[in-house]
Structures are given as C-alpha cells and as structure tokens.
Motif scaffolding. Structure first.
Motif, PDB file in Angstrom:
ATOM      1  N   GLY A   8       5.906   3.899  11.893  1.00 44.48           N
ATOM      2  CA  GLY A   8       4.988   3.846  10.765  1.00 44.48           C
ATOM      3  C   GLY A   8       5.675   4.202   9.475  1.00 44.48           C
ATOM      4  O   GLY A   8       6.888   4.420   9.439  1.00 44.48           O
ATOM      5  N   ALA A   9       4.863   4.208   8.402  1.00 45.56           N
ATOM      6  CA  ALA A   9       5.383   4.572   7.083  1.00 45.56           C
ATOM      7  C   ALA A   9       4.334   5.415   6.375  1.00 45.56           C
ATOM      8  O   ALA A   9       3.131   5.240   6.597  1.00 45.56           O
ATOM      9  N   THR A  10       4.802   6.331   5.536  1.00 49.02           N
ATOM     10  CA  THR A  10       3.863   7.131   4.757  1.00 49.02           C
ATOM     11  C   THR A  10       4.361   7.229   3.322  1.00 49.02           C
ATOM     12  O   THR A  10       5.532   7.495   3.077  1.00 49.02           O
ATOM     13  N   MET A  11       3.440   6.919   2.393  1.00 44.26           N
ATOM     14  CA  MET A  11       3.769   6.855   0.963  1.00 44.26           C
ATOM     15  C   MET A  11       2.898   7.839   0.208  1.00 44.26           C
ATOM     16  O   MET A  11       1.744   8.071   0.582  1.00 44.26           O
ATOM     17  N   LEU A  12       3.412   8.364  -0.869  1.00 44.54           N
ATOM     18  CA  LEU A  12       2.560   9.192  -1.726  1.00 44.54           C
ATOM     19  C   LEU A  12       1.580   8.292  -2.468  1.00 44.54           C
ATOM     20  O   LEU A  12       0.395   8.557  -2.534  1.00 44.54           O
ATOM     21  N   ILE A  13       2.084   7.182  -3.012  1.00 42.67           N
ATOM     22  CA  ILE A  13       1.274   6.282  -3.850  1.00 42.67           C
ATOM     23  C   ILE A  13       1.381   4.844  -3.349  1.00 42.67           C
ATOM     24  O   ILE A  13       2.478   4.376  -3.028  1.00 42.67           O
ATOM     25  N   GLU A  14       0.227   4.155  -3.308  1.00 41.16           N
ATOM     26  CA  GLU A  14       0.220   2.718  -3.006  1.00 41.16           C
ATOM     27  C   GLU A  14      -0.417   1.969  -4.170  1.00 41.16           C
ATOM     28  O   GLU A  14      -1.555   2.287  -4.552  1.00 41.16           O
ATOM     29  N   LEU A  15       0.303   1.007  -4.734  1.00 41.17           N
ATOM     30  CA  LEU A  15      -0.247   0.156  -5.789  1.00 41.17           C
ATOM     31  C   LEU A  15      -0.873  -1.052  -5.084  1.00 41.17           C
ATOM     32  O   LEU A  15      -0.221  -2.067  -4.852  1.00 41.17           O
ATOM     33  N   THR A  16      -2.146  -0.892  -4.705  1.00 44.10           N
ATOM     34  CA  THR A  16      -2.772  -1.869  -3.799  1.00 44.10           C
ATOM     35  C   THR A  16      -2.836  -3.264  -4.413  1.00 44.10           C
ATOM     36  O   THR A  16      -2.778  -4.264  -3.698  1.00 44.10           O
ATOM     37  N   PHE A  17      -2.945  -3.320  -5.752  1.00 45.98           N
ATOM     38  CA  PHE A  17      -3.089  -4.617  -6.424  1.00 45.98           C
ATOM     39  C   PHE A  17      -1.836  -5.485  -6.293  1.00 45.98           C
ATOM     40  O   PHE A  17      -1.858  -6.670  -6.592  1.00 45.98           O
ATOM     41  N   LEU A  18      -0.728  -4.902  -5.828  1.00 48.79           N
ATOM     42  CA  LEU A  18       0.501  -5.689  -5.639  1.00 48.79           C
ATOM     43  C   LEU A  18       0.636  -6.222  -4.211  1.00 48.79           C
ATOM     44  O   LEU A  18       1.536  -7.005  -3.908  1.00 48.79           O
ATOM     45  N   GLY A  19      -0.254  -5.753  -3.324  1.00 48.24           N
ATOM     46  CA  GLY A  19      -0.308  -6.338  -1.975  1.00 48.24           C
ATOM     47  C   GLY A  19       0.883  -6.043  -1.070  1.00 48.24           C
ATOM     48  O   GLY A  19       1.119  -6.754  -0.088  1.00 48.24           O
ATOM     49  N   GLY A  20       1.649  -5.008  -1.369  1.00 54.79           N
ATOM     50  CA  GLY A  20       2.859  -4.708  -0.593  1.00 54.79           C
ATOM     51  C   GLY A  20       2.609  -4.412   0.872  1.00 54.79           C
ATOM     52  O   GLY A  20       3.459  -4.667   1.734  1.00 54.79           O
ATOM     53  N   ARG A  21       1.416  -3.914   1.176  1.00 55.15           N
ATOM     54  CA  ARG A  21       1.051  -3.547   2.551  1.00 55.15           C
ATOM     55  C   ARG A  21       1.213  -4.719   3.519  1.00 55.15           C
ATOM     56  O   ARG A  21       1.550  -4.533   4.687  1.00 55.15           O
ATOM     57  N   ALA A  22       0.972  -5.921   3.022  1.00 60.15           N
ATOM     58  CA  ALA A  22       1.050  -7.117   3.879  1.00 60.15           C
ATOM     59  C   ALA A  22       2.456  -7.361   4.412  1.00 60.15           C
ATOM     60  O   ALA A  22       2.636  -8.060   5.411  1.00 60.15           O
ATOM     61  N   LYS A  23       3.457  -6.776   3.741  1.00 59.99           N
ATOM     62  CA  LYS A  23       4.844  -7.001   4.182  1.00 59.99           C
ATOM     63  C   LYS A  23       5.268  -6.021   5.269  1.00 59.99           C
ATOM     64  O   LYS A  23       6.395  -6.076   5.753  1.00 59.99           O
ATOM     65  N   PHE A  24       4.368  -5.076   5.613  1.00 56.90           N
ATOM     66  CA  PHE A  24       4.726  -4.071   6.612  1.00 56.90           C
ATOM     67  C   PHE A  24       3.814  -4.196   7.821  1.00 56.90           C
ATOM     68  O   PHE A  24       2.589  -4.126   7.693  1.00 56.90           O
ATOM     69  N   ASP A  25       4.452  -4.349   8.962  1.00 56.07           N
ATOM     70  CA  ASP A  25       3.708  -4.535  10.201  1.00 56.07           C
ATOM     71  C   ASP A  25       3.712  -3.193  10.948  1.00 56.07           C
ATOM     72  O   ASP A  25       4.707  -2.838  11.561  1.00 56.07           O
ATOM     73  N   GLY A  26       2.615  -2.437  10.839  1.00 55.76           N
ATOM     74  CA  GLY A  26       2.553  -1.133  11.496  1.00 55.76           C
ATOM     75  C   GLY A  26       1.664  -0.180  10.720  1.00 55.76           C
ATOM     76  O   GLY A  26       1.195  -0.517   9.629  1.00 55.76           O
ATOM     77  N   PRO A  27       1.414   1.024  11.259  1.00 52.67           N
ATOM     78  CA  PRO A  27       0.577   1.995  10.566  1.00 52.67           C
ATOM     79  C   PRO A  27       1.203   2.426   9.234  1.00 52.67           C
ATOM     80  O   PRO A  27       2.391   2.777   9.202  1.00 52.67           O
ATOM     81  N   LEU A  28       0.426   2.326   8.178  1.00 52.26           N
ATOM     82  CA  LEU A  28       0.924   2.666   6.845  1.00 52.26           C
ATOM     83  C   LEU A  28      -0.076   3.589   6.164  1.00 52.26           C
ATOM     84  O   LEU A  28      -1.217   3.206   5.897  1.00 52.26           O
ATOM     85  N   ASN A  29       0.361   4.836   5.895  1.00 50.46           N
ATOM     86  CA  ASN A  29      -0.507   5.833   5.271  1.00 50.46           C
ATOM     87  C   ASN A  29      -0.134   5.973   3.796  1.00 50.46           C
ATOM     88  O   ASN A  29       1.044   6.012   3.463  1.00 50.46           O
ATOM     89  N   ALA A  30      -1.149   6.041   2.929  1.00 47.26           N
ATOM     90  CA  ALA A  30      -0.891   6.314   1.511  1.00 47.26           C
ATOM     91  C   ALA A  30      -1.883   7.367   1.041  1.00 47.26           C
ATOM     92  O   ALA A  30      -3.084   7.277   1.305  1.00 47.26           O
ATOM     93  N   VAL A  31      -1.390   8.380   0.330  1.00 41.90           N
ATOM     94  CA  VAL A  31      -2.236   9.494  -0.104  1.00 41.90           C
ATOM     95  C   VAL A  31      -3.047   9.110  -1.327  1.00 41.90           C
ATOM     96  O   VAL A  31      -4.233   9.404  -1.411  1.00 41.90           O
ATOM     97  N   LEU A  32      -2.415   8.453  -2.299  1.00 42.12           N
ATOM     98  CA  LEU A  32      -3.090   8.054  -3.528  1.00 42.12           C
ATOM     99  C   LEU A  32      -3.016   6.543  -3.666  1.00 42.12           C
ATOM    100  O   LEU A  32      -1.945   5.955  -3.501  1.00 42.12           O
ATOM    101  N   THR A  33      -4.157   5.914  -3.976  1.00 44.72           N
ATOM    102  CA  THR A  33      -4.154   4.456  -4.112  1.00 44.72           C
ATOM    103  C   THR A  33      -4.669   4.057  -5.495  1.00 44.72           C
ATOM    104  O   THR A  33      -5.578   4.690  -6.054  1.00 44.72           O
ATOM    105  N   TYR A  34      -4.072   3.018  -6.032  1.00 44.29           N
ATOM    106  CA  TYR A  34      -4.463   2.497  -7.343  1.00 44.29           C
ATOM    107  C   TYR A  34      -4.749   1.017  -7.217  1.00 44.29           C
ATOM    108  O   TYR A  34      -4.092   0.317  -6.461  1.00 44.29           O
TER     109      TYR A  34
END
Ligand code: AMP
Length: 170
Positions: A144-170
């Motif tokens: 898996g991966a864990t991020m402090l910040i995810e910029l959801t509007f850029l759609g980066g999550r789609a490039k990662f296949d697996g559990p992805l945790n983000a504490v702050l989302t924008y």
C-alpha cells in the motif's frame, strides 16, 4: 484532534505559474500536528505485516522514519539519480515535459519484503507509480501507500493499484 488543514500553507504559482504548492513546513514545525499526521498516516497499516517503509526524496523521508517506528518496520530510501552510494536499481518515468528517474539500493530490503510507500503529496501519481515499479524491480511486494496530502482533482489515485491512504484531501 487538531485541524491539520490549518497547518498546510498554500503557495500560489510556486515553483511555476499555475501550481499551488502545498507547504507542509508549518505542520512539521508543530509537535502535536506532526504527531497526529504521522499517526493518521500509519494507522491503516499498523497490523499489515509491513517490513519496510519506503520514503520518496525528500519530504517523504521526514515521515518515513516516524511511520516505520510506529508500525515496527525498517526504512528504505528512494532517491534522485546519483545520490545512493552503492549498487542501485532504477526506474525512468515520463513527466509532462521529458523524463525523470528514481533509484533505490539493490539490497534495500530482502526479496519478498512487504513494502509501504510514503510521501508528502500525491499529485498526478507519476512519482508513486514509478516508486511502486521500482520497489517491485528490487524484489519487494507493495502492500500500500500512505500520503499526507492527496490532490484529488489531479486523479493520481488511478495510477496506483492497491490500498492508498491520504490524511488530507483537496
Ligand atoms: P506527482 O508525481 O505528480 O504525483 O508529484 C508528486 C511529487 O511532487 C511529490 O513528491 C510531491 O512532493 C511533489 N508535488 C507535486 N505537486 C505538489 C504540490 N502542489 N505541492 C507540493 N508538492 C508537490
């Protein structure tokens, strides 16, 4: 619980016009905010059998050690080319213009080690995807991966296949 969003400074047009840079140094500077951030980054992976927490240069290093210590894992370093002193494995990936590379020591972890990838910001997801490829090339299994910040509007999550945790989302 602190409002961690209030510890992230938005810097418009840095490092280039149109980019809003998420400056996490106020969060790092506050002991309670830093502790809460690290706890929230680590929690979903506490009992997942992680052997190595891999941090991406350079702000990923700041949280990798603390997360590893909390979940009982070691630390691995993913760095820009030429920074690691011994034999490395490397991966090259596409940027908007040109390419970039990342490296890890060939013996950064045992073959088959369970790896958690950490970084400060998930933007387009290119760095995270490259890091996953790199870890797999070095013989690790990315759990898996864990991020402090995810910029959801850029759609980066789609490039990662697996559990992805983000504490702050924008
Ligand atoms: P990306 O490959 O587009 O997901 O970019 C992720 C990497 O670039 C991370 O290592 C971040 O530290 C950095 N990064 C990208 N966008 C930002 C941003 N808006 N604010 C701060 N760091 C960023």
């Amino acid at each position: 619980m602190l409002d961690l969003y209030s510890f992230v400074a938005d810097v418009p047009d840095y490092p280039e016009p149109g980019i809003v840079f998420k400056d996490i140094t106020p969060l790092l500077a506050n002991a309670d905010a830093f502790l809460q951030a690290v706890e929230q980054m680590a929690a979903p992976f506490a009992d997942k059998g992680i052997d190595i927490v891999v941090g991406i240069e350079s702000r990923g290093f700041l949280v990798a050690g603390s997360i590893a210590e909390r979940i009982g894992a070691g630390v691995g370093l993913v760095r820009k080319p030429g920074k690691l002193p011994r034999e490395t494995v490397s991966v090259t990936y596409d940027l908007e213009y040109g390419t970039d590379s990342l490296e890890i020591h060939a013996d950064a972890f045992e073959h088959g080690a369970n790896v958690l990838i950490v970084d400060d910001v998930l933007a387009t997801g290119g760095t995270l995807a490259a890091c996953k490829e790199l870890v797999e090339k070095a013989g690790g299994t990315v759990l898996g991966a864990t991020m402090l910040i995810e910029l959801t509007f850029l759609g980066g999550r789609a490039k990662f296949d697996g559990p992805l945790n983000a504490v702050l989302t924008y």
